[in-house]
Design a protein around this motif. Sequence first.
Motif, PDB file in Angstrom:
ATOM      1  N   SER A  44       0.792  -1.218   0.000  1.00  0.00           N
ATOM      2  CA  SER A  44       0.000   0.000   0.000  1.00  0.00           C
ATOM      3  C   SER A  44       0.828   1.274   0.000  1.00  0.00           C
ATOM      4  O   SER A  44       0.294   2.354  -0.148  1.00  0.00           O
ATOM      5  CB  SER A  44      -0.922   0.006   1.219  1.00  0.00           C
ATOM      6  N   ARG A 100       0.610   3.554  -3.076  1.00  0.00           N
ATOM      7  CA  ARG A 100      -0.713   4.192  -3.118  1.00  0.00           C
ATOM      8  C   ARG A 100      -0.794   5.332  -2.099  1.00  0.00           C
ATOM      9  O   ARG A 100      -1.336   6.392  -2.394  1.00  0.00           O
ATOM     10  CB  ARG A 100      -1.793   3.156  -2.848  1.00  0.00           C
ATOM     11  N   ARG A 131       1.039   8.292  -3.438  1.00  0.00           N
ATOM     12  CA  ARG A 131       0.307   8.867  -4.578  1.00  0.00           C
ATOM     13  C   ARG A 131      -0.893   9.669  -4.095  1.00  0.00           C
ATOM     14  O   ARG A 131      -1.118  10.809  -4.511  1.00  0.00           O
ATOM     15  CB  ARG A 131      -0.139   7.747  -5.530  1.00  0.00           C
ATOM     16  N   GLU A 132      -1.667   9.080  -3.181  1.00  0.00           N
ATOM     17  CA  GLU A 132      -2.869   9.754  -2.699  1.00  0.00           C
ATOM     18  C   GLU A 132      -2.542  10.969  -1.830  1.00  0.00           C
ATOM     19  O   GLU A 132      -3.265  11.957  -1.863  1.00  0.00           O
ATOM     20  CB  GLU A 132      -3.763   8.772  -1.953  1.00  0.00           C
ATOM     21  N   GLN A 179      -3.449   7.481 -10.684  1.00  0.00           N
ATOM     22  CA  GLN A 179      -2.625   6.391 -11.212  1.00  0.00           C
ATOM     23  C   GLN A 179      -2.208   6.702 -12.647  1.00  0.00           C
ATOM     24  O   GLN A 179      -1.084   6.412 -13.053  1.00  0.00           O
ATOM     25  CB  GLN A 179      -3.387   5.069 -11.158  1.00  0.00           C
ATOM     26  N   SER A 213      -1.275   0.437 -11.827  1.00  0.00           N
ATOM     27  CA  SER A 213      -2.203  -0.115 -10.840  1.00  0.00           C
ATOM     28  C   SER A 213      -1.707  -1.466 -10.345  1.00  0.00           C
ATOM     29  O   SER A 213      -1.732  -1.749  -9.145  1.00  0.00           O
ATOM     30  CB  SER A 213      -3.601  -0.260 -11.452  1.00  0.00           C
ATOM     31  N   GLU A 273       1.192  -0.953  -7.997  1.00  0.00           N
ATOM     32  CA  GLU A 273       0.759  -0.603  -6.637  1.00  0.00           C
ATOM     33  C   GLU A 273       0.315  -1.848  -5.876  1.00  0.00           C
ATOM     34  O   GLU A 273       0.570  -1.973  -4.688  1.00  0.00           O
ATOM     35  CB  GLU A 273      -0.399   0.401  -6.665  1.00  0.00           C
ATOM     36  N   GLN A 274      -0.357  -2.743  -6.560  1.00  0.00           N
ATOM     37  CA  GLN A 274      -0.847  -3.955  -5.913  1.00  0.00           C
ATOM     38  C   GLN A 274       0.274  -4.958  -5.635  1.00  0.00           C
ATOM     39  O   GLN A 274       0.192  -5.740  -4.694  1.00  0.00           O
ATOM     40  CB  GLN A 274      -1.929  -4.615  -6.772  1.00  0.00           C
TER      41      GLN A 274
END
Length: 135
Positions: A11, A14, A17-18, A24, A40, A43-44
């Motif tokens: 995470s 992410r 980024r957030e 994304q 994406s 990130e996962q």
Amino acid sequence: MQNPLNTVPTSKLRIFRELNNFTQKYVGEDILGISQNTYSRLEQNPKRITKDQAEKLAELYNITITQLLSDDTPIVSFHNNTIDKAFIQNYYETQKELIDIVILEKDKQIEFLKTELEFAKKQFSDILEKISGKF
């Protein structure tokens, strides 16, 4: 020895980024030169991050590669409406014993004060009875 490029928590990408209000699509296409869908998946499963991608992301988020790849949990503090990115080495866990001791002592104090209050109420009631009996 494990490759440090494979240690980014799932995470964390992410979170950064957030925190920066990036999409994304922006990070993937404009920064890394990959599709939004590929980013994406990155990130996962950040174990596939390349050295070049790590360098670009660290520069984008104004952090070191070590900070990006570390297992530390990112924390955010707000100063003058700006985000100050810092890292904590699981503060709660390192302070858990001390916090538990403080909570236990607080609970003991509450119980003691409850006992004292009940004792004071009884004394007050006894005094009222004695005074009432004299009149």
